[in-house]
Scaffold this motif. Sequence first.
Motif, PDB file in Angstrom:
ATOM      1  N   GLN A 277      -5.613 -11.462  11.088  1.00 12.07           N
ATOM      2  CA  GLN A 277      -4.856 -10.327   9.821  1.00 12.07           C
ATOM      3  C   GLN A 277      -4.393 -11.333   9.212  1.00 12.07           C
ATOM      4  O   GLN A 277      -4.730 -12.655   8.724  1.00 12.07           O
ATOM      5  CB  GLN A 277      -3.372 -10.272  11.191  1.00 12.07           C
ATOM      6  CG  GLN A 277      -3.104  -9.975  11.952  1.00 12.07           C
ATOM      7  CD  GLN A 277      -4.303  -8.605  12.042  1.00 12.07           C
ATOM      8  OE1 GLN A 277      -3.559  -7.693  11.055  1.00 12.07           O
ATOM      9  NE2 GLN A 277      -5.516  -8.474  12.562  1.00 12.07           N
ATOM     10  N   PRO A 278      -3.802  -9.914   7.552  1.00  9.84           N
ATOM     11  CA  PRO A 278      -3.348 -10.994   6.227  1.00  9.84           C
ATOM     12  C   PRO A 278      -2.562 -12.609   6.645  1.00  9.84           C
ATOM     13  O   PRO A 278      -1.365 -12.047   7.338  1.00  9.84           O
ATOM     14  CB  PRO A 278      -2.546  -9.484   5.609  1.00  9.84           C
ATOM     15  CG  PRO A 278      -3.607  -8.603   6.573  1.00  9.84           C
ATOM     16  CD  PRO A 278      -3.384  -9.033   8.338  1.00  9.84           C
ATOM     17  N   PRO A 297       5.455  -0.125   1.006  1.00 14.04           N
ATOM     18  CA  PRO A 297       4.860  -1.161   1.031  1.00 14.04           C
ATOM     19  C   PRO A 297       3.541   0.563   0.761  1.00 14.04           C
ATOM     20  O   PRO A 297       2.871   0.698   1.307  1.00 14.04           O
ATOM     21  CB  PRO A 297       4.708  -1.546   2.198  1.00 14.04           C
ATOM     22  CG  PRO A 297       5.828  -1.767   2.430  1.00 14.04           C
ATOM     23  CD  PRO A 297       6.495  -0.327   2.646  1.00 14.04           C
ATOM     24  N   VAL A 298       2.234  -1.061  -0.334  1.00 11.68           N
ATOM     25  CA  VAL A 298       1.359  -0.023  -0.838  1.00 11.68           C
ATOM     26  C   VAL A 298       0.082   0.310   1.032  1.00 11.68           C
ATOM     27  O   VAL A 298       0.053   1.128   1.626  1.00 11.68           O
ATOM     28  CB  VAL A 298       0.081  -0.858  -1.383  1.00 11.68           C
ATOM     29  CG1 VAL A 298      -1.737   0.063  -1.590  1.00 11.68           C
ATOM     30  CG2 VAL A 298       1.721  -0.783  -2.652  1.00 11.68           C
ATOM     31  N   LEU A 299       0.412  -0.905   1.710  1.00 12.50           N
ATOM     32  CA  LEU A 299      -0.197  -0.946   3.323  1.00 12.50           C
ATOM     33  C   LEU A 299       0.881  -0.276   4.203  1.00 12.50           C
ATOM     34  O   LEU A 299       1.653  -1.330   4.305  1.00 12.50           O
ATOM     35  CB  LEU A 299      -0.921  -2.345   3.523  1.00 12.50           C
ATOM     36  CG  LEU A 299      -1.733  -3.035   2.931  1.00 12.50           C
ATOM     37  CD1 LEU A 299      -1.901  -4.429   2.938  1.00 12.50           C
ATOM     38  CD2 LEU A 299      -3.188  -1.814   2.509  1.00 12.50           C
ATOM     39  N   ASN A 300       0.551   0.415   5.140  1.00 14.35           N
ATOM     40  CA  ASN A 300       1.557   0.947   6.138  1.00 14.35           C
ATOM     41  C   ASN A 300       3.444   0.678   5.621  1.00 14.35           C
ATOM     42  O   ASN A 300       3.231   1.379   4.883  1.00 14.35           O
ATOM     43  CB  ASN A 300       1.632  -0.547   7.286  1.00 14.35           C
ATOM     44  CG  ASN A 300       0.481  -0.890   7.304  1.00 14.35           C
ATOM     45  OD1 ASN A 300      -0.861   0.606   8.259  1.00 14.35           O
ATOM     46  ND2 ASN A 300      -0.271  -2.056   7.995  1.00 14.35           N
ATOM     47  N   ASN A 301       3.971   0.408   6.158  1.00 17.15           N
ATOM     48  CA  ASN A 301       5.805   0.907   6.080  1.00 17.15           C
ATOM     49  C   ASN A 301       6.282  -0.560   6.388  1.00 17.15           C
ATOM     50  O   ASN A 301       5.884  -1.745   6.969  1.00 17.15           O
ATOM     51  CB  ASN A 301       5.870   1.830   7.393  1.00 17.15           C
ATOM     52  CG  ASN A 301       5.852   1.380   8.641  1.00 17.15           C
ATOM     53  OD1 ASN A 301       6.354   0.527   9.018  1.00 17.15           O
ATOM     54  ND2 ASN A 301       5.330   2.562   9.326  1.00 17.15           N
ATOM     55  N   GLU A 304       5.139  -2.841   9.854  1.00 17.92           N
ATOM     56  CA  GLU A 304       4.158  -2.610  10.093  1.00 17.92           C
ATOM     57  C   GLU A 304       4.261  -4.591   9.382  1.00 17.92           C
ATOM     58  O   GLU A 304       3.127  -5.026   9.109  1.00 17.92           O
ATOM     59  CB  GLU A 304       3.555  -2.266   9.397  1.00 17.92           C
ATOM     60  CG  GLU A 304       3.259  -0.769  10.915  1.00 17.92           C
ATOM     61  CD  GLU A 304       3.160  -0.733  12.114  1.00 17.92           C
ATOM     62  OE1 GLU A 304       2.485  -2.056  12.878  1.00 17.92           O
ATOM     63  OE2 GLU A 304       4.142   0.053  12.606  1.00 17.92           O
ATOM     64  N   ILE A 305       4.726  -4.295   8.408  1.00 15.95           N
ATOM     65  CA  ILE A 305       4.107  -5.814   7.416  1.00 15.95           C
ATOM     66  C   ILE A 305       5.667  -6.269   7.448  1.00 15.95           C
ATOM     67  O   ILE A 305       5.391  -7.942   7.087  1.00 15.95           O
ATOM     68  CB  ILE A 305       4.160  -5.352   6.116  1.00 15.95           C
ATOM     69  CG1 ILE A 305       6.183  -5.494   5.341  1.00 15.95           C
ATOM     70  CG2 ILE A 305       3.891  -3.896   5.227  1.00 15.95           C
ATOM     71  CD1 ILE A 305       6.209  -5.162   3.912  1.00 15.95           C
ATOM     72  N   ARG A 418       0.462  -7.751  -2.215  1.00 15.54           N
ATOM     73  CA  ARG A 418      -1.054  -6.885  -1.717  1.00 15.54           C
ATOM     74  C   ARG A 418      -0.251  -5.561  -1.679  1.00 15.54           C
ATOM     75  O   ARG A 418      -0.934  -4.800  -1.900  1.00 15.54           O
ATOM     76  CB  ARG A 418      -1.726  -7.714  -0.968  1.00 15.54           C
ATOM     77  CG  ARG A 418      -2.853  -8.482  -1.945  1.00 15.54           C
ATOM     78  CD  ARG A 418      -3.936  -9.217  -0.724  1.00 15.54           C
ATOM     79  NE  ARG A 418      -3.228  -8.940   0.904  1.00 15.54           N
ATOM     80  CZ  ARG A 418      -4.396  -8.319   2.036  1.00 15.54           C
ATOM     81  NH1 ARG A 418      -5.203  -8.179   1.342  1.00 15.54           N
ATOM     82  NH2 ARG A 418      -3.838  -8.999   2.585  1.00 15.54           N
ATOM     83  N   THR A 419       0.718  -5.794  -0.885  1.00 12.57           N
ATOM     84  CA  THR A 419       0.871  -4.430  -0.020  1.00 12.57           C
ATOM     85  C   THR A 419       2.519  -4.469  -1.059  1.00 12.57           C
ATOM     86  O   THR A 419       3.471  -3.433  -0.703  1.00 12.57           O
ATOM     87  CB  THR A 419       1.493  -4.970   1.911  1.00 12.57           C
ATOM     88  OG1 THR A 419       1.693  -3.424   1.969  1.00 12.57           O
ATOM     89  CG2 THR A 419       2.511  -5.450   2.150  1.00 12.57           C
TER      90      THR A 419
END
Length: 629
Positions: A277-278, A297-301, A304-305, A418-419
Amino acid sequence: MALPLLGYAVVTLTGATTSSLGQLRQDPATPLAHQWGTPLPIREDEWLTQTPIALETLVHGAAQAPYLSQAPDLVDQISSGGGFSSVLFFDGNLLRLGAWLPDAMLFAAYSAFPWLLLFLTLPRLLRRLGATRPMSWLGVALCFLAPATLWWSFTPIRILGFAAAGCYLLFLARDQLAARRHLVGVLLAGIGGLCLARLASFYVPWSLTIGVPLVLASGWYLVRERADRRVSLTTIGVGAVIAVAVFAGVLWENWAALHAELTTVYPGLRRVTGQPQPPFLLFGAPGLGDLEDDPFPVLNNQSEISSAFLVCGVWAAVVWSAARRAATRPQWAAVTSLAVLTVVITSWAAVSWGVVGEHVPLLNALQSIRAAQTAGYPAALMLCLVLSRLEAGTARQAGYAAVLCFAVTAYGVSDLQRTLPSLGLVQVWVSVAAVAALVWCLTRWPRRAWPVAATTALLVVAGYNANPVVFGLGDLRGSEAAHKMHAYAVAAEADGSRWVAVVPEDTALLAANGVPTVTGYQRTGPVVSRWEQLDPDHTYEEAWNRGVSYVLMAFTLPEGSPEDALAVISAPGPALISIAILPCRLAETSLGVTHVLTPYVMHSRCVREIDTLTWNGQPRYVYELVRDG
């Protein structure tokens, strides 16, 4: 003990919860609920499912399920009337008192019950395992205020609270049995066993990562005590026998639901393996302090981060050898248990296990992203036990810990950019520096209270507005739309009618007011014989044989469908089941649908408009379903 009980009483009497039920309103401009903070749409698991399900139980006095779905007892941990389920899921019985006590107070009491268990038992349990008083409360703060806790609507606390209560009760039971007070000892062991048996229900993957490590650490501590080992084994045995007996009874009562849940396409038959995972999911938690003010966020929400504080595991490794010298054998057994499981859980989220991982029992049901988000819970508990073995850390030792945690946190938090593109360098380095400073202080003075207080205060500041605080039940019960649905629920109880809805928000309104439905949230799995009314040949079984999914209806067939098709069933997402069916065909089935609630006007000879209302600021139309001819 007095303060947690006083706080619980205040929460109950004021009807205060952290629900985002304010997302469901008749008029978005004038919500009826009095609340602090802002309800967030990303908490769908809470405001679209858990809250309406709880309110529905308050109406009926027992857990309910949509007509197409199996009983939800095993997943929701609320009894639908079975004796064994009522015993095991005892806190859910609060929701069965709606006929006698105010619903808002009962909902608040039910929601806050795991918090009460956590604050009453986790500090005392950690002290039994060797933690000092300051470190025991540090463990509570690191778990209760972790970003994964705050952004998953305190779901981890629902697991950890019962795990801590069960383990602590086993310690108390051991004491009573050792003092030859056998009746009290057996009673405490039985209640403790029931609390721990709940880990085999609810969200089992997180029970593995959050609850099981604490249980194994406590059990190993008891077994390693030489003086009362026989009594400890007796205590564990009594608790296990009672837990197994009651849980077996629950499975017997819910056998159809269990079979359906285990054989669903999603999530029952899904098998996964460990995958990297990141870095931000592993070590980025300290940088999530402004997440509530950030756009999606850019990735998921945001949920999720979010994660817990896995950096605690790195920190514990630095002071490991120094702490080992001062620990007793039982204390070090508990530490070692937590350490081993932290390593296993972290490896599931840090390296690829390949096809081998799919054949590892239990772990193959744990998505690696969920492991990454929760590995910090056993790591935090392990850290508290390790730091408790230090009389006073040296400046050099504290410096080593601070530098290493600084580096690991910088790696994880910088990867968050990133996100979260809005996360600036200043925010990154402020959070990293704060971690380093707190690590240095807590390692240098592990037996003092002020570093723990400073850490707790910083965590509160970072996450205090991640959840709203709402008083009462808002529009879900107090609006004109809710009053209409309550009247329809009373009528449905008398004539056995059932409703269907087109959008999830309407399903929540129906459920919260006790209206029997065919659509809704299919929590455990399908009732196959009833789904066969729509799909007799099982053509669409891959779509409807699912759990944890919203079941909704559409009244136009997809383009290209044969006009004489009974229904077309699809799964547009992993948690969504869509039934496309014409009203006249629905009326011909034996599902007993009598009413339809839609956000649009329907044109069919098989429906008759009988009412209109407003929900979420938009008109809703109530149709009565009639047979053609």
